[in-house]
Design an enzyme around this catalytic site. Sequence first.
Site, PDB file in Angstrom:
ATOM      1  N   SER A 185       0.727  -1.144   0.102  1.00  0.00           N
ATOM      2  CA  SER A 185       0.441  -0.654  -0.072  1.00  0.00           C
ATOM      3  C   SER A 185       0.623   1.089   0.086  1.00  0.00           C
ATOM      4  O   SER A 185       0.184   2.065  -0.533  1.00  0.00           O
ATOM      5  CB  SER A 185      -0.778   0.070   1.302  1.00  0.00           C
ATOM      6  OG  SER A 185       0.233   0.136   2.562  1.00  0.00           O
ATOM      7  N   HIS A 241      -5.150  -3.348  -3.506  1.00  0.00           N
ATOM      8  CA  HIS A 241      -4.392  -2.246  -3.704  1.00  0.00           C
ATOM      9  C   HIS A 241      -4.239  -3.001  -5.739  1.00  0.00           C
ATOM     10  O   HIS A 241      -3.984  -2.625  -6.382  1.00  0.00           O
ATOM     11  CB  HIS A 241      -3.700  -1.305  -4.011  1.00  0.00           C
ATOM     12  CG  HIS A 241      -3.800  -0.888  -2.411  1.00  0.00           C
ATOM     13  ND1 HIS A 241      -4.245   0.707  -2.727  1.00  0.00           N
ATOM     14  CD2 HIS A 241      -3.532  -0.917  -0.941  1.00  0.00           C
ATOM     15  CE1 HIS A 241      -4.426   0.706  -0.945  1.00  0.00           C
ATOM     16  NE2 HIS A 241      -3.473  -0.249  -0.375  1.00  0.00           N
ATOM     17  N   LYS A 274     -11.859   0.562  -2.509  1.00  0.00           N
ATOM     18  CA  LYS A 274     -10.549   2.076  -3.309  1.00  0.00           C
ATOM     19  C   LYS A 274     -10.853   1.810  -4.809  1.00  0.00           C
ATOM     20  O   LYS A 274     -11.624   2.620  -5.262  1.00  0.00           O
ATOM     21  CB  LYS A 274      -9.457   0.931  -3.214  1.00  0.00           C
ATOM     22  CG  LYS A 274      -9.038   0.729  -1.710  1.00  0.00           C
ATOM     23  CD  LYS A 274      -7.452   0.656  -1.284  1.00  0.00           C
ATOM     24  CE  LYS A 274      -7.862   0.303   0.316  1.00  0.00           C
ATOM     25  NZ  LYS A 274      -7.832   1.534   1.296  1.00  0.00           N
TER      26      LYS A 274
END
Length: 377
Positions: free
Chosen positions: A165, A193, A225
């Site tokens: 991250s 991610h 995200k």
Amino acid sequence: MKDWRRPRPATLRRQRILRGEGSLDGRPQSIWCDNDYLGLSHEPRVREALTVAASLYGTGAGASPLITGYTEAHRHLEERLATFTGRDRALVFSAGYLTNLGTVQALAERGDTLIEDRLNHASLLDAARLSRAKCLRYRHADAADAARLLQEHHARLVLTDGVFSMDGDTAPIAELAAAAHTRDALLMCDDAHGIGVLGNQGGGLLEEAGLLQADVPLLVGTLGKALGAQGGFAAGPADLIEHLLQYARSYGYSTALAPPLAAAADRALQLLIDEPEHQARLRDNIDYFRQCADQQGLPLQPSRTAIQPLILGDPESALAASRSLSEQGFAVSAIRPPTVPEDTSRLRITLSARHTRGQIERFCGALAACPSVKLAQ
Ligand SMILES: Cc1ncc(COP(=O)(O)O)c(C=O)c1O
């Protein structure tokens, strides 16, 4: 009474107020540090899915998913996630952080040993603590070191971020899968991610590496995200997911994810699958950013993901760069210890499908003109 004050850090963290898409603390800003990689949180069809679900179910779930908080919206989302990730079944939690806490706590206990990457996200480190298992950390992205620990300590679980991250680099996932398989340990990959960013279908690091459920049984991710909503999920073999439903305390003892957010995430996932252009735009922006940054002589890290950190060293340099960029209308937050190791304070720059080439050029120009960035060059 206990004194809750801690030694004062160099500069305390604070919140800034985001209004709409374009202003932070009352100043017009373009955002270069959020995780809305595909821009789906502002996509009209995703917002519409949220509104429709709110009129059907209300704003909140009103109860744990094991009481009355579980709706058709959750079920549809779980089914789509299972198909998308190529796993038997998925379980939706109310945050990615809570997914990690609950999953690890349900799978390990005092007396067990688990191993994890030194640079794993805080939620995986906290999850290990909560489980009370012995936690050993291997060198960052070093599968040989992981294999050594597995051999020496008979660890039961291996935990890794897919895309890290704060660095944007990726785990050596095929090698970790092989090491875990040899030692009969369960490998869990948190690809918060990577999903929506890597892989031809946006399935993340595991899709890109061609690794299936048999290779990496447990895949966890977030809906907050690239999917532009909120919540988290664990996907894997049916019996394992049923075990989480029964024993993950952050699942059963917390109000279910708000149904409108489940519906929004479901719609966003459908768009990710049906419309490859969102991911293609992001990838094009990542490549263009690296090209422009390189032309400006910026010291980039070897990352091919949406996370492109610029490491500046001490916290003051990172803060000064962040302030100077903010004055010019670019929001990038400074990331400092303890979030990252000492002497690696950085600007954690992120790219999004929303950015334009013109914005990227101006941003790289502003970065290169920052005095504290110049010093790091
Ligand atoms: C690798 C990783 N896992 C989990 C999380 C937590 O996800 P959420 O924001 O959905 O709680 C994050 C968020 O920053 C993350 O970076």
